[in-house]
Design an enzyme around this catalytic site. Sequence first.
Site, PDB file in Angstrom:
ATOM      1  CB  CYS B  51      -7.841 -10.576  15.601  1.00 43.80           C
ATOM      2  SG  CYS B  51      -6.513 -11.674  16.159  1.00 43.80           S
ATOM      3  CB  CYS B  54      -7.393  -9.452  19.673  1.00 46.88           C
ATOM      4  SG  CYS B  54      -6.267  -8.627  18.527  1.00 46.88           S
ATOM      5  CG  HIS B 116      -4.050  -7.616  15.494  1.00 46.94           C
ATOM      6  ND1 HIS B 116      -4.437  -8.936  15.470  1.00 46.94           N
ATOM      7  CD2 HIS B 116      -4.224  -7.152  14.221  1.00 46.94           C
ATOM      8  CE1 HIS B 116      -4.844  -9.248  14.240  1.00 46.94           C
ATOM      9  NE2 HIS B 116      -4.714  -8.187  13.472  1.00 46.94           N
ATOM     10  CG  ASN B 156       3.480 -21.937   9.579  1.00 48.29           C
ATOM     11  OD1 ASN B 156       4.604 -22.356   9.331  1.00 48.29           O
ATOM     12  ND2 ASN B 156       2.443 -22.736   9.765  1.00 48.29           N
ATOM     13  CB  SER B 164      -5.136 -18.675   8.888  1.00 47.49           C
ATOM     14  OG  SER B 164      -4.992 -19.182  10.185  1.00 47.49           O
ATOM     15  CG  HIS B 167      -2.671 -11.672  17.416  1.00 46.18           C
ATOM     16  ND1 HIS B 167      -3.479 -10.686  17.931  1.00 46.18           N
ATOM     17  CD2 HIS B 167      -1.844 -12.039  18.428  1.00 46.18           C
ATOM     18  CE1 HIS B 167      -3.154 -10.480  19.204  1.00 46.18           C
ATOM     19  NE2 HIS B 167      -2.162 -11.292  19.508  1.00 46.18           N
ATOM     20  CG  HIS B 169      -0.358 -17.162  16.056  1.00 43.87           C
ATOM     21  ND1 HIS B 169      -0.541 -16.314  14.977  1.00 43.87           N
ATOM     22  CD2 HIS B 169      -0.694 -18.399  15.589  1.00 43.87           C
ATOM     23  CE1 HIS B 169      -0.980 -17.001  13.929  1.00 43.87           C
ATOM     24  NE2 HIS B 169      -1.074 -18.275  14.262  1.00 43.87           N
ATOM     25  CD  GLN B 171      -0.093 -23.767  14.283  1.00 45.07           C
ATOM     26  OE1 GLN B 171      -0.600 -24.871  14.462  1.00 45.07           O
ATOM     27  NE2 GLN B 171      -0.122 -23.160  13.122  1.00 45.07           N
TER      28      GLN B 171
HETATM   29  O1  LIG Z   1      -1.782 -22.398  11.185  1.00 45.22           O
HETATM   30  P1  LIG Z   1      -2.773 -23.380  10.670  1.00 45.22           P
HETATM   31  O2  LIG Z   1      -3.971 -22.694  10.141  1.00 45.22           O
HETATM   32  O3  LIG Z   1      -3.089 -24.462  11.631  1.00 45.22           O
HETATM   33  O4  LIG Z   1      -2.118 -24.137   9.403  1.00 45.22           O
HETATM   34  C1  LIG Z   1      -0.868 -23.844   8.823  1.00 45.22           C
HETATM   35  O5  LIG Z   1       0.172 -24.558   9.472  1.00 45.22           O
HETATM   36  C2  LIG Z   1       0.064 -25.979   9.426  1.00 45.22           C
HETATM   37  C3  LIG Z   1       1.300 -26.560  10.094  1.00 45.22           C
HETATM   38  O6  LIG Z   1       2.498 -26.201   9.454  1.00 45.22           O
HETATM   39  C4  LIG Z   1      -0.087 -26.483   7.997  1.00 45.22           C
HETATM   40  O7  LIG Z   1      -0.373 -27.864   8.025  1.00 45.22           O
HETATM   41  C5  LIG Z   1      -1.188 -25.741   7.246  1.00 45.22           C
HETATM   42  O8  LIG Z   1      -1.188 -26.133   5.898  1.00 45.22           O
HETATM   43  C6  LIG Z   1      -0.955 -24.233   7.370  1.00 45.22           C
HETATM   44  O9  LIG Z   1      -1.986 -23.517   6.720  1.00 45.22           O
END
Ligand SMILES: O=P(O)(O)O[C@H]1O[C@H](CO)[C@@H](O)[C@H](O)[C@H]1O
Lengths: 348, 348
Positions: B51, B54, B116, B156, B164, B167, B169, B171
């Site tokens: 990961c 990590c 993790h 997300n 993806s 872990h 997290h 953004q």
């Molecule tokens: O977390 P990642 O890999 O950057 O990406 C993820 O969040 C983004 C923001 O919502 C989206 O645009 C991607 O489609 C989603 O896979």
Amino acid sequence: MIPLAQQNPHRRFNPLKREWVLVSPHRTQRPWQGQTETKTTEVALTYDPTCYLCPGNVRAGGVRTDKYASTYVFENDFAALKPDAPQFSSDEGSKGLLLAEGESGVCRVICFSPRHDLTLAKMSVPEIRAVVDVWSEQYAELGARDDINYVQIFENRGAMMGASNPHPHGQLWASRSIPDEVISELAGQREYLEKNHAVLLCEYQKLEESRGERVVSQNESFLAVVPFWAVWPFEVMVLPRRHVATLQAFAEKERSDFAAILHAVTATYDQVFDTPFPYSMGLHPAPCDGEEHPEWQFHAHFYPPLLRSATIRKFMVGYELLGSPQRDITPESAAETLRQASLRASTQ
Amino acid sequence: MIPLAQQNPHRRFNPLKREWVLVSPHRTQRPWQGQTETKTTEVALTYDPTCYLCPGNVRAGGVRTDKYASTYVFENDFAALKPDAPQFSSDEGSKGLLLAEGESGVCRVICFSPRHDLTLAKMSVPEIRAVVDVWSEQYAELGARDDINYVQIFENRGAMMGASNPHPHGQLWASRSIPDEVISELAGQREYLEKNHAVLLCEYQKLEESRGERVVSQNESFLAVVPFWAVWPFEVMVLPRRHVATLQAFAEKERSDFAAILHAVTATYDQVFDTPFPYSMGLHPAPCDGEEHPEWQFHAHFYPPLLRSATIRKFMVGYELLGSPQRDITPESAAETLRQASLRASTQ
Ligand SMILES: O=P(O)(O)O[C@H]1O[C@H](CO)[C@@H](O)[C@H](O)[C@H]1O
Ligand SMILES: O=P(O)(O)O[C@H]1O[C@H](CO)[C@@H](O)[C@H](O)[C@H]1O
């Protein structure tokens, strides 16, 4: 397209909805370790005894589907809208913070073919033409009713797009209210007409035809393009070459040409990742609200979810839900991919 | 809620975005033969050598993640926005039909914990408080920049929502332009302020507190409700009890109470289908565009996709993409389910 935009993060304006989409062309290099989807597989059976859309079979409510030979329309057994839904409007004295209104309407299922294994891409143009005729009749019948002001005709294709049955079929949801997407498109088209004394999507069709870089397919009556402001990776919009607001207003030849371009787009899609391509597709005729709609141009939208392969889709999640839609590949490169696929489709 | 709306198709108005959602309460009986998702499973490893989030591991670009002990922030290796993106604006002489603008900004990843296997639901309130502090610092730092007018902080959660990596997290995407969702919420809140000389979401918070039927969880500083106009089946909005536009303006106690309500909501979610609950979550502070924002109230949105079970989600497809969002269970019944889940979460 100006070179600066091909290489750098930018946003593009959708004049139809008056919204922006964020484009990040450099982001295609990103590795993917996230969710992959089950590859959509071809259906082998021409008749499936367990499919409630196959001719002669019994549906959920105990009703039997007719032994139909071409298309078949019936009321959705689990309709989201009902004709007799009570009309009310209440905000419970909340100054609009708890505002609800009764909504009535009709939901129908439209089988495209008795053959369980077909899709629009695999049907012949005359077979699709029969579907176009049914759509037109449905819009005419429902649109004439006082209690219906919009008829949303659409198809959810593939399990990834929420279709619960692979049998070729679409739906219509006809409602008293005009849905929000249509309200947005109305506003965008009205503003353009007032400002420019021209019809937005007619001007746009001419512009795309002259540029060529976003064109996917065309015939005498229609053009299929990846819109400049596309949100979904391989989004496509189908535009008539003539100003025409509804399906009923299509000339005889336009109906057949519309069937032909729908076939071309769906057959092209199936070539992109060599797999039945999932999508939601829908028609946007003018509202049937008894008003004149000089601003409105008929069009169809295709919203397919796949991005990188038959199993890697675009997720419309965090930033997209909370901020703005975002895309990685440019509409121009998507159109190039689709043009190549279209060549393969036509030589099959 | 008035009884007519509990039983019949109706639409509800979202005053924040000035959009409608179609509610079809009778549709929950519909059988489901469509796509099912892979059940989200718990992560067992506290440290995963493969990961890249990590502590101490190497990321995609060859950079090494610090050996962090609490939270950790770094620039996204595959950022959708870049600080040095060229500024341009061009419509290629198309009267606005091909309008593109350069967009610059910053994308960062925020690790919530070195462990993790944790999630917000499994972290302690003091651990989440550390995340709240980081969000606040980030918003303060980036919001102070002239070239940044909005900082969209989001998470997300779960593969179903495009994450993806499991872990823990989130953004942030910070941009020169204010994203469209925020523009809509600005317009809705401004209109309400002008009309009613009161702050929309402050009035709404009081209303929901007095009604109780959509409340999921609360503490001294915050209320969590299923909004009256919720689109996603178990959508939740977190609202402060006090008028406060940004995270930095939170009092000391409010920061801890915010951490506590985030913990309560996520732990509640995990109880609904006895599975780690996927969602996209995001904060909506006022824009950092140098303007006064008397109309704006800070809030957080949770958009979870599950509808019927750990494997059956709501699809936002055909009608939703082309017409209006549609939901089956009412917000009131979703809130009741969440309150029951919340009881189970608190006795664990
Ligand atoms: O977390 P990642 O890999 O950057 O990406 C993820 O969040 C983004 C923001 O919502 C989206 O645009 C991607 O489609 C989603 O896979
Ligand atoms: O085809 P169905 O089963 O009626 O349902 C499908 O299309 C509807 C209209 O887009 C959506 O609301 C559902 O979420 C989707 O599963």
